[in-house]
Design a protein around this motif. Structure first.
Motif, PDB file in Angstrom:
ATOM      1  N   LYS A 166     -19.867  -3.194 -28.043  1.00 51.37           N
ATOM      2  CA  LYS A 166     -21.040  -2.724 -28.788  1.00 51.37           C
ATOM      3  C   LYS A 166     -20.689  -1.539 -29.688  1.00 51.37           C
TER       4      LYS A 166
ATOM      5  N   ASP B 241     -29.121  -3.020 -22.689  1.00 49.28           N
ATOM      6  CA  ASP B 241     -28.852  -4.314 -23.325  1.00 49.28           C
ATOM      7  C   ASP B 241     -27.752  -5.074 -22.603  1.00 49.28           C
ATOM      8  N   ALA B 242     -26.806  -4.350 -22.026  1.00 49.31           N
ATOM      9  CA  ALA B 242     -25.684  -4.967 -21.322  1.00 49.31           C
ATOM     10  C   ALA B 242     -25.988  -5.159 -19.833  1.00 49.31           C
TER      11      ALA B 242
ATOM     12  N   ALA C  98     -27.783   0.783 -25.081  1.00 53.68           N
ATOM     13  CA  ALA C  98     -26.596  -0.071 -24.977  1.00 53.68           C
ATOM     14  C   ALA C  98     -26.340  -0.454 -23.521  1.00 53.68           C
TER      15      ALA C  98
END
Length: 141
Positions: free
Chosen positions: A128, A92-93, A89
């Motif tokens: 998320k 992805d960010a 996460a």
């Protein structure tokens, strides 16, 4: 919501860390998590404590160099791959982890992350489906 971490700069010599823990113990300050990084000359203790305000005050009164830094804290299950999912996460960010450390609970692990912009990272990660812990939750673990 970020939590407050106390960072203390220590001279790298025998007994200095013990002096730090003695000061905290004498003021009933409980260390919930701790990380120590060192060089040949000094060390940096990063810790989560039950009373940040009292800890920083008593440390400064005892001539320690202490500061408060916002960090993110997340609870993950004690299962293979849980940390990997959380770091996915972050990846992805496009959030860079400057440093991290952990402490264990009964059935969970608690991950502490320092990132450049804690508010932005928390907002993105919340989008998320990840909820960071607050100061009271960390102190109660």
């Amino acid at each position: 919501m970020s939590v407050n971490q106390v960072s203390v700069f220590l001279e790298n010599k025998p007994g200095t860390l013990k002096k730090l823990t003695a000061v905290l113990a004498s003021h009933n300050i409980n260390i919930r998590a701790l990380s120590l990084a060192d060089t040949s000359e000094f060390g940096i203790v990063r810790m989560l404590v039950n009373d940040v305000y009292e800890a920083t005050n008593v440390l400064k009164e005892e001539n320690f160099v202490a500061s408060v830094t916002p960090v993110l804290a997340y609870k993950i299950s004690d299962q293979t791959g849980s940390l990997d999912k959380l770091l996915q996460a972050f990846s992805d960010a496009n959030i860079n982890v400057e440093y991290m450390y952990a402490f264990a609970g009964k059935n969970d692990a608690f991950m502490i992350f320092r990132v450049k912009d804690t508010k932005n990272a928390e907002t993105v990660l919340k989008g998320k489906g990840l909820k960071s812990l607050i100061q009271e939750e960390v102190a109660a673990v």
